[in-house]
Design an enzyme around this catalytic site. Structure first.
Site, PDB file in Angstrom:
ATOM      1  N   GLY A  30       2.751   4.948  12.888  1.00  0.00           N
ATOM      2  CA  GLY A  30       3.559   3.742  13.088  1.00  0.00           C
ATOM      3  C   GLY A  30       3.319   3.113  14.453  1.00  0.00           C
ATOM      4  O   GLY A  30       3.185   1.887  14.565  1.00  0.00           O
ATOM      5  N   GLU A  60      10.005   2.284  10.619  1.00  0.00           N
ATOM      6  CA  GLU A  60      11.033   3.323  10.471  1.00  0.00           C
ATOM      7  C   GLU A  60      10.310   4.650  10.430  1.00  0.00           C
ATOM      8  O   GLU A  60       9.524   4.908   9.506  1.00  0.00           O
ATOM      9  CB  GLU A  60      11.839   3.105   9.188  1.00  0.00           C
ATOM     10  CG  GLU A  60      12.888   2.023   9.320  1.00  0.00           C
ATOM     11  CD  GLU A  60      13.878   2.267  10.443  1.00  0.00           C
ATOM     12  OE1 GLU A  60      14.107   3.436  10.827  1.00  0.00           O
ATOM     13  OE2 GLU A  60      14.410   1.284  10.979  1.00  0.00           O
ATOM     14  N   LYS A  84       0.854  -1.196   0.000  1.00  0.00           N
ATOM     15  CA  LYS A  84       0.000   0.000   0.000  1.00  0.00           C
ATOM     16  C   LYS A  84       0.886   1.241   0.000  1.00  0.00           C
ATOM     17  O   LYS A  84       1.561   1.530   0.976  1.00  0.00           O
ATOM     18  CB  LYS A  84      -0.913   0.036   1.227  1.00  0.00           C
ATOM     19  CG  LYS A  84      -1.906   1.180   1.149  1.00  0.00           C
ATOM     20  CD  LYS A  84      -2.247   1.754   2.506  1.00  0.00           C
ATOM     21  CE  LYS A  84      -1.872   3.178   2.719  1.00  0.00           C
ATOM     22  NZ  LYS A  84      -2.099   4.170   1.710  1.00  0.00           N
ATOM     23  N   CYS A 123      13.387  11.881   6.194  1.00  0.00           N
ATOM     24  CA  CYS A 123      13.530  11.423   7.578  1.00  0.00           C
ATOM     25  C   CYS A 123      14.932  11.698   8.085  1.00  0.00           C
ATOM     26  O   CYS A 123      15.138  11.912   9.269  1.00  0.00           O
ATOM     27  CB  CYS A 123      13.214   9.943   7.657  1.00  0.00           C
ATOM     28  SG  CYS A 123      14.177   8.968   6.495  1.00  0.00           S
ATOM     29  N   GLU A 131       9.579  16.956  14.867  1.00  0.00           N
ATOM     30  CA  GLU A 131       9.972  16.795  13.469  1.00  0.00           C
ATOM     31  C   GLU A 131       9.078  17.717  12.637  1.00  0.00           C
ATOM     32  O   GLU A 131       7.853  17.530  12.598  1.00  0.00           O
ATOM     33  CB  GLU A 131       9.774  15.338  13.026  1.00  0.00           C
ATOM     34  CG  GLU A 131      10.234  15.125  11.598  1.00  0.00           C
ATOM     35  CD  GLU A 131       9.863  13.756  11.033  1.00  0.00           C
ATOM     36  OE1 GLU A 131       8.695  13.343  11.181  1.00  0.00           O
ATOM     37  OE2 GLU A 131      10.732  13.121  10.432  1.00  0.00           O
TER      38      GLU A 131
HETATM   39  P1  NAD Z   1       2.177   8.726   7.507  1.00  0.00           P
HETATM   40  O1  NAD Z   1       2.451   8.050   8.786  1.00  0.00           O
HETATM   41  O2  NAD Z   1       1.129   9.764   7.465  1.00  0.00           O
HETATM   42  O3  NAD Z   1       1.775   7.651   6.387  1.00  0.00           O
HETATM   43  C1  NAD Z   1       2.596   6.535   6.086  1.00  0.00           C
HETATM   44  C2  NAD Z   1       1.738   5.448   5.445  1.00  0.00           C
HETATM   45  O4  NAD Z   1       0.825   4.933   6.416  1.00  0.00           O
HETATM   46  C3  NAD Z   1       0.893   5.949   4.268  1.00  0.00           C
HETATM   47  O5  NAD Z   1       0.882   4.969   3.247  1.00  0.00           O
HETATM   48  C4  NAD Z   1      -0.480   6.084   4.920  1.00  0.00           C
HETATM   49  O6  NAD Z   1      -1.538   5.996   3.979  1.00  0.00           O
HETATM   50  C5  NAD Z   1      -0.483   4.897   5.870  1.00  0.00           C
HETATM   51  N1  NAD Z   1      -1.476   4.978   6.954  1.00  0.00           N
HETATM   52  C6  NAD Z   1      -2.077   6.085   7.458  1.00  0.00           C
HETATM   53  N2  NAD Z   1      -2.941   5.730   8.448  1.00  0.00           N
HETATM   54  C7  NAD Z   1      -2.865   4.394   8.585  1.00  0.00           C
HETATM   55  C8  NAD Z   1      -3.502   3.443   9.448  1.00  0.00           C
HETATM   56  N3  NAD Z   1      -4.389   3.815  10.362  1.00  0.00           N
HETATM   57  N4  NAD Z   1      -3.179   2.136   9.311  1.00  0.00           N
HETATM   58  C9  NAD Z   1      -2.260   1.742   8.400  1.00  0.00           C
HETATM   59  N5  NAD Z   1      -1.641   2.593   7.537  1.00  0.00           N
HETATM   60  C10 NAD Z   1      -1.932   3.901   7.639  1.00  0.00           C
HETATM   61  O7  NAD Z   1       3.590   9.313   7.001  1.00  0.00           O
HETATM   62  P2  NAD Z   1       3.864  10.257   5.747  1.00  0.00           P
HETATM   63  O8  NAD Z   1       3.338  11.621   6.038  1.00  0.00           O
HETATM   64  O9  NAD Z   1       3.449   9.565   4.491  1.00  0.00           O
HETATM   65  O10 NAD Z   1       5.468  10.284   5.740  1.00  0.00           O
HETATM   66  C11 NAD Z   1       6.237  11.203   6.471  1.00  0.00           C
HETATM   67  C12 NAD Z   1       6.853  10.543   7.693  1.00  0.00           C
HETATM   68  O11 NAD Z   1       7.606   9.415   7.289  1.00  0.00           O
HETATM   69  C13 NAD Z   1       7.829  11.430   8.437  1.00  0.00           C
HETATM   70  O12 NAD Z   1       7.596  11.314   9.821  1.00  0.00           O
HETATM   71  C14 NAD Z   1       9.187  10.845   8.087  1.00  0.00           C
HETATM   72  O13 NAD Z   1      10.203  11.058   9.035  1.00  0.00           O
HETATM   73  C15 NAD Z   1       8.865   9.409   7.956  1.00  0.00           C
HETATM   74  N6  NAD Z   1       9.876   8.735   7.173  1.00  0.00           N
HETATM   75  C16 NAD Z   1      10.749   7.910   7.833  1.00  0.00           C
HETATM   76  C17 NAD Z   1      11.761   7.263   7.130  1.00  0.00           C
HETATM   77  C18 NAD Z   1      12.737   6.350   7.848  1.00  0.00           C
HETATM   78  O14 NAD Z   1      13.364   5.516   7.193  1.00  0.00           O
HETATM   79  N7  NAD Z   1      12.903   6.475   9.155  1.00  0.00           N
HETATM   80  C19 NAD Z   1      11.878   7.451   5.749  1.00  0.00           C
HETATM   81  C20 NAD Z   1      10.965   8.297   5.101  1.00  0.00           C
HETATM   82  C21 NAD Z   1       9.957   8.922   5.837  1.00  0.00           C
END
Ligand code: NAD
Length: 490
Positions: free
Chosen positions: A237, A254, A179, A288, A389
């Site tokens: 997460g 992550e 997804k 990130c 962040e």
């Molecule tokens: P997000 O948590 O909003 O979404 C991530 C994914 O989770 C998306 O596909 C979203 O549709 C899905 N999601 C949302 N609600 C959910 C639920 N209830 N159940 C299951 N899945 C669900 O994150 P974002 O805004 O897409 O990304 C930005 C974040 O990602 C930042 O915090 C960034 O630091 C982090 N990030 C971390 C890394 C790493 O390797 N540590 C790398 C890239 C991004």
């Protein structure tokens, strides 16, 4: 804008390209100019996930018994397919995510590199053989895949992160439900198309788009999904972690970062300024591993901040489809508003705004989500902008008086993803490496630097599950061990 094409409606991939049972779609726009609609995607729901799990489960026995080196071959083919359309994917990433062309090229290169490295893991899926206490006994360990696994990804790196999760899972012998983020699914779909064109058998990789709360949650909660690898925000997460681990499945998370960059008095300041900009404003700070806290020694603080602000004032901000543009827009209105909100909080908390601080709306920029590169000085650890962040083009400069204070402030954070120190002092660099609380660390290199043959991930609130992605550890999350004792003859 020129000639506008009719946007495509893209489908899910569940054994084949199929529409969702909901008959609803959502729209994906270019964040640099929202008049440009990139496409429409299936607004899937729990029933689509159910179909994907059934399909992935049916495909598992044959995929599991395909020799691992042969599974790896599919990754090499997918890498080649992507390399053959390198510029096409670069243009798409820039149009969909808003990255500069330089940053998009770096992501496509990373996608190819992770696929090639992880394809090679098919020939390195090793166990161990150690001597038995018993005469005649031969004992060893073997890795086996888990079954159906879920992959849930963020919008900011829609090709490379998906590539390293999917390739690790597939080479290990699992089948996958993927997804992508709803902000940038087109770049993720191109990756899926490459796997399909590479000949990955139907059912082995399934692609389901739609809201996180429905599609993501259904993957996390499904009893037949043996593991979920997630990259995204801490709040989501942590919530998914509870759902997945409560039913006894594996979770790998992550999440966010707030990465420190220490500038020692002996540092090469030109290099440090360049790398703060590359790490802090590359991809408009939406990484990130972005540099977000710069800890500078007081004796060089004035000189350093002047050089930094001076260099930023000559940066070209605009629609990233132009080669000369160094920083494009934020990914959507929500991301833009979050950055603007934190800028206001920074001002209210008494940080000194040195540059930026506002939305850019001149001319066609008004159709996109642009925020000026922003630098605050006088930031101290208890300020919100030193702790949260922001995920935008906002850099906090913190003045420190000693090495101990620099380490103390750098570690005074709930996250632990990346870090760096700029110095020519080998002893101090070594001490920093030992003391810094982060999963990735660097000396005289930007916080964003990584290579796929090394493990990638964070500690503290950044990483959940304890198993690193990529590198020699990539296969650990996606396999389980079997210990074998044999006695070939009495
Ligand atoms: P997000 O948590 O909003 O979404 C991530 C994914 O989770 C998306 O596909 C979203 O549709 C899905 N999601 C949302 N609600 C959910 C639920 N209830 N159940 C299951 N899945 C669900 O994150 P974002 O805004 O897409 O990304 C930005 C974040 O990602 C930042 O915090 C960034 O630091 C982090 N990030 C971390 C890394 C790493 O390797 N540590 C790398 C890239 C991004």
């Amino acid at each position: 804008m020129g000639l506008v094409e009719t946007p495509t409606t893209y489908r899910n991939y569940i054994g084949n390209w199929v529409e969702s049972g909901t008959a609803a779609v959502f729209r994906v726009e270019n964040p640099a100019d929202t008049r440009d609609v990139i496409g429409f995607f299936q607004q899937s729901d729990e029933a689509d996930v159910e179909k994907a799990v059934t399909t992935a489960r049916a495909a598992f026995p044959d995929w599991r018994s395909t020799p691992a080196p042969q599974r790896g071959e599919f990754m090499f083919r997918a890498a080649q397919i992507i390399e053959d359309d390198f510029d096409g994917l670069v243009q798409l990433l820039t149009r969909e995510v808003g990255k500069s062309l330089k940053d998009s090229r770096a992501e496509v290169r990373r996608t190819i590199n992770v696929l090639r490295f992880l394809g090679g893991e098919g020939t390195r899926l090793a166990g161990e053989t150690v001597p038995s206490w018993q005469q005649g006994v031969v004992a060893y360990t073997k890795r086996y895949p888990l079954g159906v696994v879920g992959v849930i990804t963020p919008w900011n790196v829609p090709s490379a992160i998906a590539a390293w999760k999917i390739a690790s899972a597939l080479v290990a012998g699992n089948t996958v439900i993927f997804k992508p983020s709803s902000l940038t699914p087109t770049s993720s779909l191109k990756l899926v198309q490459a796997f399909v064109d590479a000949g990955v058998p139907a059912g082995v990789l399934n692609f389901v788009t739609g809201p996180g709360g429905k599609v993501g949650n259904a993957i996390a909660a499904h009893p037949d999904v043996r593991a979920v690898s997630f990259t995204g925000s801490n709040s989501i997460g942590s919530a998914i972690n509870k759902v997945v681990t409560a039913r006894g499945a594996r979770f790998q998370g992550e999440m966010g970062g707030k990465n420190p960059f220490i500038v020692m008095p002996d540092a090469d300041l030109e290099l440090a300024v360049n790398d703060v900009i590359a790490g802090g404003l590359g991809e408009a700070g939406q990484r990130c591993t972005a540099t977000s806290r710069v800890l500078v020694f007081e004796e060089i603080a004035d000189k350093f901040t002047k050089m930094l602000v001076n260099r930023i004032s000559s940066m070209k901000i605009g629609n990233p489809k132009e080669e000369s543009v160094e920083m494009g827009p934020l990914a959507d209105e929500g991301q833009m508003n979050t950055s603007l909100h934190y800028i206001e909080v920074g001002k209210q908390e008494g940080a000194r705004l040195l540059c930026g601080g506002e939305r850019l709306t001149e001319g066609d920029l008004a159709y996109g989500y642009y925020v000026a590169p922003t630098v605050f000085s006088g930031v101290v650890p208890d300020m919100t902008i030193a702790q949260d962040e922001i995920f935008g083009p906002v850099i906090s400069v913190m003045t420190v008086h000693s090495f101990e204070q620099a380490i103390d402030w750098a570690n005074n954070i709930r996250y632990g993803l990346s870090s760096t120190i700029y110095t020519n002092n080998y002893a101090k660099a070594t001490e920093f490496i030992d003391q810094i609380q982060a999963g990735l660390t660097h000396v005289n290199m930007p916080t964003t630097y990584s290579e796929p043959q090394y493990p990638f991930g964070g500690i503290k609130a950044t990483g959940l599950g304890g198993v690193r992605e990529q590198g020699s550890t990539a296969m650990d999350f996606y396999t389980e061990w079997k210990t074998v004792y044999t006695k070939p003859k009495d």
